[in-house]
Each structure stands twice: as C-alpha cells, then as structure tokens.
Design an enzyme around this catalytic site. Structure first.
Site, PDB file in Angstrom:
ATOM      1  CG  HIS A  73      -8.929   3.169   2.073  1.00 53.82           C
ATOM      2  ND1 HIS A  73      -9.705   4.030   2.813  1.00 53.82           N
ATOM      3  CD2 HIS A  73      -8.147   2.507   2.973  1.00 53.82           C
ATOM      4  CE1 HIS A  73      -9.402   3.905   4.109  1.00 53.82           C
ATOM      5  NE2 HIS A  73      -8.460   2.979   4.214  1.00 53.82           N
TER       6      HIS A  73
ATOM      7  CG  ASP B  40      -1.765  -1.220   1.379  1.00 50.43           C
ATOM      8  OD1 ASP B  40      -1.279  -2.317   1.045  1.00 50.43           O
ATOM      9  OD2 ASP B  40      -2.906  -1.086   1.857  1.00 50.43           O
TER      10      ASP B  40
ATOM     11  CG  HIS C 161      -6.158  -3.892   4.956  1.00 51.74           C
ATOM     12  ND1 HIS C 161      -6.884  -2.760   4.698  1.00 51.74           N
ATOM     13  CD2 HIS C 161      -6.524  -4.287   6.212  1.00 51.74           C
ATOM     14  CE1 HIS C 161      -7.678  -2.497   5.738  1.00 51.74           C
ATOM     15  NE2 HIS C 161      -7.471  -3.405   6.666  1.00 51.74           N
TER      16      HIS C 161
HETATM   17 FE   LIG Z   1      -4.032   0.233   2.848  1.00 47.48          FE
HETATM   18 FE   LIG Z   2      -6.989  -1.509   3.021  1.00 45.75          FE
END
Ligand SMILES: [Fe+2]
Ligand SMILES: [Fe+2]
Length: 273
Positions: free
Chosen positions: A68, A8, A180
C-alpha cells in the site's frame, strides 16, 4: 539492545492506539529502537507525510510500508527525502524511495532495517531472496565495525514464504518479523542460528473487523459479486500488536523474543522480562 516492531497500523483506531500507548510501552519495555509498519495508517490505504511525522513525534524511529506504499500520492516525494520511511526493497531499479536504511541508536550503536515483499498471492515483483542477499552481503551483524542489530520486515501473504526468508536470514540478522496479514501468529522463537522470528506481528487496529476494515463491507465483498461500499477502517478501540527482541551486544543475535498485545479486544500479552 531491545528493538520493538509493531505491525500494520490501520486507520485512526490503530494510530490512536499506538500514540496513546507509546509512553507506557516505552516505560515498561525500555526499547532502544522502535519500528512500525504504517502502510494502512491513512484510512486503511497508505500513509501521508503528516502521519509519519506524528509517529516520529510519538517515538517511532522507522516506518516500514508495503504493497500500500503508493496509495497516497503525496508520500512519493517524501520517500526520497525522509530516510526513516522504507518501502519494500525488491521493487524495480528506479522506484522512488528505499528499502533499507542504517540508523543511529543510543550509545553510538547502529541499527539496520530492511523490508522485502513476498510474491506468493501478491503482485509480481523482483525476487525478495536475491534482493535480501545483495543487502546482507554488504554488512556484518555484531559489534566491531558491523551492525549492532539488523531487523528484517517480511511483508508477505504466505506464511511459507515468510518462514523460508526467516531461515535464509537465520544467523545473519537479529529479527525476522512478518507484516501484511494483520493477524498475530503464535510462533515467536529463536531460530537455530540465533535469529528471532515471528511469522506476523499482527495489526495495530480494531479487531472487531475483517483484518482491520469494517466487517459489513468486507463480508459483502465475499458474499455478493457486485461492488458494494468501499472498504474503510473499523472504528472501535484498537489493539497494539508487536514483537520485542533483545539482542546480544557482541553478536547482535537474539537472546529473547516475545509478542506484545495491548488494548482493544485481544488478550493482553507483555513480554515476561
Ligand atoms: Fe497491511
Ligand atoms: Fe500489505
């Protein structure tokens, strides 16, 4: 073939780290295909078409998202028109975008990327195990009409759910890698059936933070039960975190897997091959 997955990307610190280090990463690791998770790229919340284009220009082949996905509304029509951006597969039928794609790589090879999202400690969603089975039933890993590599991004909170999905996919995909949780795990391995696995790739962002966000506001949320400042990304130098897999050209299964950590606060780690 070599496939790199980066976790991420959190705000500007994460974007700058990835874009600035990509030339060095490309020359040292010579990946044939590069994937990153971009769900937090736009100031921590979602991603915009412009940021996706910046990643493509930097040499990223596919961007995966997560819970998201929907934070920046302008991305929603883009999901339908740009197959190189994936949201989790196990949203209800009719959800914009797609959770799986097949992409060209060098020398006529094909790479399939799929993302599923977990359900433990997350919003209710369709069964990721069943959704994955439906997709894997349509394809075959390995040369000779199948996929040269299949990469599964498990976007989930619980390490148990990620490991379970890893074992379910073992022998049928090249790499199962988690996203995540924003913290890299130290369990890179090749599972018994030949699939590479790491519970979480870790984030690309500033690690002097609470999972990428400025620590003061994040701590306030735990300590005081009244609303405080909005969470926003920490702005120090970012670390790039990823996982590199090398696959066997005939079987598509993993031969080697190793983490990459580069820049910022974490100890630098390069695959030793
Ligand atoms: Fe994330
Ligand atoms: Fe996430």
């Amino acid at each position: 073939m070599r496939v790199l997955f980066m976790g991420d990307v959190i705000g500007r610190a994460g974007r700058d780290a990835v874009v600035e280090r990509m030339p060095e990463i490309r020359s040292r690791l010579t990946p044939d295909f590069v994937i990153l998770n971009g769900e937090n790229a736009a100031h921590g919340f979602g991603i915009t078409p412009k940021i996706c284009e910046d990643f493509f220009a930097a040499g990223i082949d596919v961007v995966t998202l997560g819970n998201h996905t929907w934070d920046q509304r302008e991305i929603i029509p883009f999901l339908d028109s740009q197959p190189r951006v994936l949201r989790p597969l196990n949203y209800p039928a009719g959800t914009p975008g797609r959770g799986v794609g097949v992409y060209p790589a060098s020398r006529g090879r094909k790479v399939m990327v799929v993302q599923v999202m977990g359900r433990l400690f997350m919003d209710p969603l369709d069964d990721p195990f069943a959704a994955l089975e439906r997709e894997l039933a349509k394809v075959r890993l390995g040369a000779g009409g199948g996929m040269d590599a299949i990469i599964l991004d498990v976007h989930a909170e619980a390490s148990s759910e990620k490991m379970a999905l890893g074992h379910v996919a073992d022998g049928r995909v090249s790499l199962v890698v988690g996203s995540h949780s924003h913290i890299p795990t130290a369990d890179a391995q090749i599972l018994p059936g030949g699939t590479a696995y790491q519970t979480d790739a870790g984030m690309c962002g500033d690690y002097d933070s609470v999972i990428g966000m400025k620590k003061e506001a994040a701590i306030h949320k735990f300590v005081r039960k009244i609303p405080g400042d909005r969470l926003s990304p920490a702005e120090g130098t970012g670390t790039v975190c990823g996982v590199l897999v090398e696959t066997d050209d005939r079987s598509g299964l993993a031969q080697r897997v190793a983490p990459l950590r580069l820049g910022g606060r974490l100890a630098e780690t390069w695959p030793a091959w």
